[in-house]
Write a protein that holds these residues in place. Sequence first.
Motif, mmCIF file in Angstrom:
data_model
loop_
_atom_site.group_PDB
_atom_site.id
_atom_site.type_symbol
_atom_site.label_atom_id
_atom_site.label_comp_id
_atom_site.label_asym_id
_atom_site.label_seq_id
_atom_site.Cartn_x
_atom_site.Cartn_y
_atom_site.Cartn_z
ATOM 1 N N GLU A 16 -5.693 -0.524 -8.137
ATOM 2 C CA GLU A 16 -6.107 -0.321 -6.799
ATOM 3 C C GLU A 16 -7.329 0.772 -6.685
ATOM 4 O O GLU A 16 -7.129 1.506 -5.882
ATOM 5 C CB GLU A 16 -5.000 -0.023 -5.684
ATOM 6 C CG GLU A 16 -4.007 -0.912 -6.038
ATOM 7 C CD GLU A 16 -3.409 -1.782 -4.710
ATOM 8 O OE1 GLU A 16 -4.151 -1.615 -3.922
ATOM 9 O OE2 GLU A 16 -2.468 -2.096 -4.897
ATOM 10 N N SER A 54 -8.789 0.928 -2.991
ATOM 11 C CA SER A 54 -7.807 0.752 -1.853
ATOM 12 C C SER A 54 -7.836 1.897 -0.966
ATOM 13 O O SER A 54 -7.292 2.183 0.271
ATOM 14 C CB SER A 54 -6.543 0.646 -2.296
ATOM 15 O OG SER A 54 -6.233 -0.563 -3.034
ATOM 16 N N GLN A 65 -6.088 4.601 -7.814
ATOM 17 C CA GLN A 65 -6.049 4.594 -6.470
ATOM 18 C C GLN A 65 -6.744 5.944 -5.820
ATOM 19 O O GLN A 65 -7.654 6.040 -4.901
ATOM 20 C CB GLN A 65 -5.058 3.912 -5.599
ATOM 21 C CG GLN A 65 -5.241 4.108 -4.108
ATOM 22 C CD GLN A 65 -4.003 3.324 -3.107
ATOM 23 O OE1 GLN A 65 -2.973 2.877 -4.103
ATOM 24 N NE2 GLN A 65 -4.177 3.219 -1.998
ATOM 25 N N HIS A 66 -5.806 6.882 -6.252
ATOM 26 C CA HIS A 66 -6.256 8.419 -5.609
ATOM 27 C C HIS A 66 -6.844 9.153 -6.804
ATOM 28 O O HIS A 66 -6.766 10.435 -6.796
ATOM 29 C CB HIS A 66 -4.894 9.134 -5.070
ATOM 30 C CG HIS A 66 -4.615 8.079 -3.994
ATOM 31 N ND1 HIS A 66 -5.198 7.859 -2.839
ATOM 32 C CD2 HIS A 66 -3.204 7.466 -3.870
ATOM 33 C CE1 HIS A 66 -4.224 7.211 -1.911
ATOM 34 N NE2 HIS A 66 -3.283 6.790 -2.566
ATOM 35 N N THR A 123 -16.283 0.725 -1.180
ATOM 36 C CA THR A 123 -15.842 -0.277 -2.089
ATOM 37 C C THR A 123 -16.514 -1.136 -2.933
ATOM 38 O O THR A 123 -16.664 -1.316 -3.961
ATOM 39 C CB THR A 123 -14.752 -1.064 -1.207
ATOM 40 O OG1 THR A 123 -13.550 -0.365 -0.673
ATOM 41 C CG2 THR A 123 -14.151 -2.235 -2.000
ATOM 42 N N GLN A 130 -14.294 8.607 -7.110
ATOM 43 C CA GLN A 130 -13.935 7.312 -8.143
ATOM 44 C C GLN A 130 -15.092 7.258 -9.343
ATOM 45 O O GLN A 130 -14.687 6.830 -10.377
ATOM 46 C CB GLN A 130 -13.691 6.167 -7.307
ATOM 47 C CG GLN A 130 -13.084 4.995 -7.937
ATOM 48 C CD GLN A 130 -11.560 5.228 -8.591
ATOM 49 O OE1 GLN A 130 -11.730 6.019 -9.477
ATOM 50 N NE2 GLN A 130 -10.782 4.949 -8.003
ATOM 51 N N THR A 139 -4.852 -5.201 -7.255
ATOM 52 C CA THR A 139 -5.418 -4.842 -6.113
ATOM 53 C C THR A 139 -4.540 -5.803 -5.148
ATOM 54 O O THR A 139 -3.781 -6.674 -5.364
ATOM 55 C CB THR A 139 -6.761 -5.433 -5.665
ATOM 56 O OG1 THR A 139 -7.002 -5.542 -4.391
ATOM 57 C CG2 THR A 139 -7.143 -6.903 -6.008
#
Length: 334
Positions: free
Chosen positions: A166, A169, A89-90, A176, A147, A198
């Motif tokens: 995720e 997210s 996610q991060h 996205t 990402q 997710t």
Amino acid sequence: MVHIDNVSVEFHTKEHAFKAVDGVSLKIEEGEVFGIVGTSGAGKSTLLRTINLLQRPTSGAVWIDSVNVTNFTGDKLRSIRHKIGMIFQHFNLIHTKTVFDNIAFPMLISGADKEVIKARVLELATLVGLSDKIHFYPSQLSGGQKQRVGIARALANNPRILLCDEPTSALDLETTNSILELLKDIHQKIGITTIFITHEMDVIKKTCTKVAVMDKGVVVESGDVYDIFAAPKHPFTKKLVSHTLNLELPERIHKDSKGALLKIVYSGQRAEESVLSDIIHKFDADINILHGKIEYINEKPLGILIVDIKNNNNIDDIVAHLKQRTTSVEAFNG
Ligand SMILES: Nc1ncnc2c1ncn2[C@@H]1O[C@H](COP(=O)(O)OP(=O)(O)O)[C@@H](O)[C@H]1O
Ligand SMILES: [Mg+2]
């Protein structure tokens, strides 16, 4: 390809033991895009991390290519991790390294040749659309670009499995969608087995062919994404699907309904038939359509109608007729 066999993960705090994952069994076939959906704290990340053994199961086993890898250590563990890429996610990029060095990192660790690394990094940077940014640092990139680096890095060692925790997210809707498109593209090109977690059913709808729904450490329902959307069984899944398809109605409508509030689902070709006009003619039915749409899931049409039927005397005949002509009819409480 990946078989999670009755896996539980228990965490111990001072006061008590707590099962984050509770007896989960899943089979993920080669080349599939398999989604795991659930609210925050459901145990999704913990479960995902048992696949590359970042988290050891307390009980149960993880099988990869018919080999029980649960207790692998040392070289055997490294060889399993080599087969598995992961995105987060991060993003988890190294901030002091350029895009080039971030993507190169896993290959450097596994001792690849410098020239091989260079060629592969350029190939991957092109694949994710960042060939003009290889000398940038993460702080100079947008979330979506970060990402993209994460995805390139995950693919560096040519893994056979891609774990996605995720990955969208932290991104806005447009970004996205572009990341989901990229993952789809990559899947089409290299057919990598992908496990995607997710909290958004909408992301599952756009990305996956199979899904498992997790709640409080347990898989409550699993199957084809299309079938789960057409006929969710567990109350938690019903809620997720209703919410994603925007089927919720104001409380006032439930109160004011004088007849039967029904959810009618038509799948496949039937989504394009018109059944309601038949009902109106045949039973002289008084029908109020509250909601109607055709969704396309994995390119198959799924028709959904919410109707209020006011006929009191022959409602059972109407429902029986509808059941013959459609995929499912049930009282709607959403
Ligand atoms: N290392 C840990 N120690 C103790 N509790 C943990 C640990 N990791 C996760 N948990 C707890 O396990 C539950 C599931 O967490 P997680 O797998 O991260 O859920 P999800 O990814 O579905 O949001 C949460 O209640 C979380 O607080
Ligand atoms: Mg998580």
